[in-house]
Scaffold this motif. Structure first.
Motif, mmCIF file in Angstrom:
data_model
loop_
_atom_site.group_PDB
_atom_site.id
_atom_site.type_symbol
_atom_site.label_atom_id
_atom_site.label_comp_id
_atom_site.label_asym_id
_atom_site.label_seq_id
_atom_site.Cartn_x
_atom_site.Cartn_y
_atom_site.Cartn_z
ATOM 1 N N GLU A 65 0.814 -1.213 0.000
ATOM 2 C CA GLU A 65 0.000 0.000 0.000
ATOM 3 C C GLU A 65 0.847 1.262 0.000
ATOM 4 O O GLU A 65 0.421 2.299 -0.495
ATOM 5 C CB GLU A 65 -0.930 -0.008 1.216
ATOM 6 C CG GLU A 65 -2.000 -1.105 1.153
ATOM 7 C CD GLU A 65 -2.768 -1.254 2.452
ATOM 8 O OE1 GLU A 65 -2.426 -0.544 3.425
ATOM 9 O OE2 GLU A 65 -3.699 -2.085 2.505
ATOM 10 N N ALA A 66 2.068 1.187 0.542
ATOM 11 C CA ALA A 66 2.934 2.379 0.622
ATOM 12 C C ALA A 66 3.378 2.850 -0.756
ATOM 13 O O ALA A 66 3.539 4.038 -0.998
ATOM 14 C CB ALA A 66 4.148 2.085 1.497
ATOM 15 N N LYS A 67 3.631 1.924 -1.659
ATOM 16 C CA LYS A 67 3.943 2.186 -3.063
ATOM 17 C C LYS A 67 5.309 2.801 -3.332
ATOM 18 O O LYS A 67 5.802 2.765 -4.461
ATOM 19 C CB LYS A 67 2.871 3.058 -3.721
ATOM 20 C CG LYS A 67 1.465 2.466 -3.699
ATOM 21 C CD LYS A 67 0.491 3.346 -4.449
ATOM 22 C CE LYS A 67 -0.933 2.862 -4.327
ATOM 23 N NZ LYS A 67 -1.132 1.504 -4.843
ATOM 24 N N SER A 68 5.962 3.420 -2.348
ATOM 25 C CA SER A 68 7.256 4.042 -2.600
ATOM 26 C C SER A 68 7.984 4.282 -1.285
ATOM 27 O O SER A 68 7.387 4.228 -0.213
ATOM 28 C CB SER A 68 7.093 5.372 -3.351
ATOM 29 O OG SER A 68 6.366 6.291 -2.554
ATOM 30 N N ALA A 69 9.278 4.566 -1.380
ATOM 31 C CA ALA A 69 10.077 4.851 -0.188
ATOM 32 C C ALA A 69 11.412 5.449 -0.609
ATOM 33 O O ALA A 69 11.831 5.332 -1.768
ATOM 34 C CB ALA A 69 10.315 3.583 0.629
ATOM 35 N N LYS A 70 12.074 6.085 0.357
ATOM 36 C CA LYS A 70 13.460 6.486 0.161
ATOM 37 C C LYS A 70 14.333 5.292 0.541
ATOM 38 O O LYS A 70 14.020 4.554 1.479
ATOM 39 C CB LYS A 70 13.805 7.703 1.016
ATOM 40 C CG LYS A 70 13.109 8.976 0.550
ATOM 41 C CD LYS A 70 13.543 10.172 1.374
ATOM 42 C CE LYS A 70 12.863 11.451 0.868
ATOM 43 N NZ LYS A 70 13.256 12.635 1.675
ATOM 44 N N VAL A 71 15.436 5.117 -0.175
ATOM 45 C CA VAL A 71 16.266 3.930 0.001
ATOM 46 C C VAL A 71 17.743 4.312 0.075
ATOM 47 O O VAL A 71 18.228 5.141 -0.693
ATOM 48 C CB VAL A 71 16.063 2.942 -1.164
ATOM 49 C CG1 VAL A 71 16.862 1.669 -0.930
ATOM 50 C CG2 VAL A 71 14.596 2.613 -1.353
ATOM 51 N N GLU A 72 18.442 3.691 1.020
ATOM 52 C CA GLU A 72 19.902 3.745 1.086
ATOM 53 C C GLU A 72 20.369 2.298 0.936
ATOM 54 O O GLU A 72 19.842 1.400 1.590
ATOM 55 C CB GLU A 72 20.384 4.308 2.425
ATOM 56 C CG GLU A 72 19.947 5.735 2.712
ATOM 57 C CD GLU A 72 20.747 6.754 1.935
ATOM 58 O OE1 GLU A 72 21.869 6.403 1.498
ATOM 59 O OE2 GLU A 72 20.270 7.892 1.772
ATOM 60 N N MET A 73 21.345 2.073 0.093
ATOM 61 C CA MET A 73 21.738 0.707 -0.192
ATOM 62 C C MET A 73 23.239 0.574 -0.354
ATOM 63 O O MET A 73 23.910 1.483 -0.850
ATOM 64 C CB MET A 73 21.050 0.254 -1.482
ATOM 65 C CG MET A 73 21.368 -1.150 -1.922
ATOM 66 S SD MET A 73 20.575 -1.528 -3.498
ATOM 67 C CE MET A 73 18.888 -1.055 -3.131
ATOM 68 N N THR A 74 23.761 -0.555 0.087
ATOM 69 C CA THR A 74 25.141 -0.907 -0.212
ATOM 70 C C THR A 74 25.133 -2.289 -0.848
ATOM 71 O O THR A 74 24.358 -3.158 -0.460
ATOM 72 C CB THR A 74 26.025 -0.934 1.048
ATOM 73 O OG1 THR A 74 25.497 -1.881 1.985
ATOM 74 C CG2 THR A 74 26.084 0.441 1.700
ATOM 75 N N MET A 75 25.966 -2.474 -1.835
ATOM 76 C CA MET A 75 26.078 -3.755 -2.513
ATOM 77 C C MET A 75 27.546 -4.086 -2.669
ATOM 78 O O MET A 75 28.340 -3.255 -3.111
ATOM 79 C CB MET A 75 25.396 -3.707 -3.881
ATOM 80 C CG MET A 75 25.508 -4.996 -4.663
ATOM 81 S SD MET A 75 24.444 -5.007 -6.148
ATOM 82 C CE MET A 75 25.172 -3.665 -7.090
ATOM 83 N N THR A 76 27.924 -5.287 -2.293
ATOM 84 C CA THR A 76 29.310 -5.740 -2.407
ATOM 85 C C THR A 76 29.335 -6.996 -3.258
ATOM 86 O O THR A 76 28.637 -7.970 -2.969
ATOM 87 C CB THR A 76 29.912 -6.034 -1.027
ATOM 88 O OG1 THR A 76 29.793 -4.877 -0.200
ATOM 89 C CG2 THR A 76 31.379 -6.399 -1.154
#
Length: 318
Positions: A65-76
Motif C-alpha cells: 500500500e505504501a507504493k514508494s520509499a526512500k532507500v539507502e543501499m550498499t552492494m558488495t
C-alpha cells in the motif's frame, strides 16, 4: 573513449539496477548477515513460524500500500567479477508505478572503465532507464550525457532476432531487467515461503524498534514461490533457470527488520556464488514519499538501441 567503451561503461550501473530490481527474483544467501540490528536486552517471546508468517503478511500488505520509499543501499560483489567491488546507492524508488531515481558511487563504477566518474545518477520510469554518463562521456555522445535504455523495446528485439544491436553485450547490460520487480513487498512475500522462516526477536535499527525475521530458500523453492516468474514465456523461464543453475547459485538467505507500522526498515540479502559472496543491504524510510521522476530531455539523451545497432553495422558490437 569510443562508443564501444561507452556501452561497457553503462553496463555497470545497469547491472547494479538489475540487482536492485531483481532482488525478489535473484536473491541468494548462505551466510548469516551480522547487520547493525542490536537485540534488546530482555528476552520477550519469539514468535512461532505461523505467527512470524502472520506478522510478515501484515508487513506485506502495508508495504504494498505504501507504493514508494526512500532507500539507502550498499552492494558488495566479489572483485574480478562483472561489476565487482562496492556500490552505494541512495534515492527514491516506487513500485506502483515503477520509478527510480538514485545516485550511485563506489569502486564498481570504475570496474569496467577506470576513467568513469566517481558517481552516476540513474533514473527509471516504467521500462525506460536513463544513466548519466558524465561530462567527459558527453563529448563522445554529441554533447548528450544521458544514455537511454528502453528495456521493453530491447527485450522485444531480442525476442524477435536473438540479438539487439550489440547482441550479447546488450543482453548483459539489461540483465533481464524487463522481467524484474523492485517491490519490497514481493521480497517479503518470497521470504514468507521459506520452510525455515524464523522470528529472531526484537532489535534496534537506526534507533528504531523493530522485529527481526530471517529465512532461506533453495533455488527451486525460490522459483516456485516467486510469482514474477509466472509472466515469463516458458522458453525465457527455462533459460533463466539454467543460467542461475550454471552460476552456481543454489539458494539464498534474506533478513528483514520490520517496525511497529508493519513496514520494513532494513533488508539484508547475501548470495553465495563460486566467485564469492554477493551482499545487498537496504534501509528504507519515508514510505509514501513522492516518487515521480523527471526524465532527461530528448536532446540530452543518446538511445542505446541506436548506438548498439551502429556498432553492429560497423562490426564492433560482438
Amino acid at each position: 573513449m569510443g562508443k564501444k567503451n561507452l556501452a561497457r561503461r553503462v553496463a555497470v550501473p545497469a547491472a547494479a539496477v538489475a540487482m536492485v530490481l531483481g532482488l525478489a527474483a535473484c536473491e541468494g544467501g548462505g551466510t548469516e548477515s551480522k547487520g547493525d540490528g542490536k537485540a534488546a536486552d530482555s528476552a520477550p517471546k519469539v514468535l512461532s513460524r505461523a505467527e512470524a508468517g502472520k506478522a510478515l503478511n501484515a508487513a506485506y500488505k502495508s508495504t504494498s500500500e505504501a507504493k514508494s520509499a526512500k532507500v539507502e543501499m550498499t552492494m558488495t560483489m566479489p572483485e574480478g567479477t562483472p561489476g565487482g567491488g562496492d556500490m552505494k546507492m541512495s534515492g527514491v524508488m516506487g513500485w506502483d508505478p515503477t520509478v527510480l531515481d538514485m545516485t550511485m558511487s563506489g569502486s564498481a563504477l570504475q570496474e569496467a572503465d577506470p576513467t568513469a566518474p566517481e558517481s552516476s545518477r540513474v533514473i527509471m520510469d516504467g521500462s525506460v532507464m536513463y544513466v548519466d554518463m558524465g561530462a567527459e562521456a558527453a563529448k563522445e555522445m554529441d554533447g548528450r550525457r544521458w544514455m537511454k535504455m528502453d528495456l521493453g523495446e530491447l527485450a522485444e528485439q531480442m525476442d524477435k532476432s536473438g540479438e539487439a544491436g550489440g547482441g550479447e553485450m546488450a543482453k548483459a547490460m539489461t540483465g533481464g531487467l524487463e522481467n524484474m520487480n523492485q517491490d519490497p513487498a514481493q521480497q517479503i512475500a518470497v521470504l514468507m515461503e521459506s520452510p525455515n522462516l524464523k522470528h529472531v526477536g526484537p532489535a534496534k535499527v537506526g534507533g528504531e524498534e523493530t522485529q527481526h525475521y530471517k529465512g532461506t530458500l533453495s533455488l527451486k523453492e525460490m522459483l516456485d514461490a516467486n510469482s514474477s516468474f509466472d509472466a515469463l514465456p516458458e522458453k525465457d523461464r527455462k533459460e533463466l533457470v539454467e543460467a542461475m543453475e550454471k552460476s552456481g547459485l543454489e539458494g539464498y538467505q534474506t533478513q528483514v527488520w520490520v517496525n511497529g507500522d508493519d513496514l520494513p526498515v532494513k533488508m539484508d540479502v547475501t548470495m553465495e556464488t563460486p566467485e564469492g559472496d554477493v551482499r545487498i543491504v537496504q534501509t528504507f524510510s519515508d514510505y509514501g514519499a513522492a516518487a515521480k521522476v523527471d526524465t532527461p530531455a530528448e536532446k540530452d539523451t543518446l538511445d542505446l538501441m541506436d548506438m548498439l545497432q551502429e556498432l553492429a553495422e560497423m562490426g564492433e558490437g560482438a
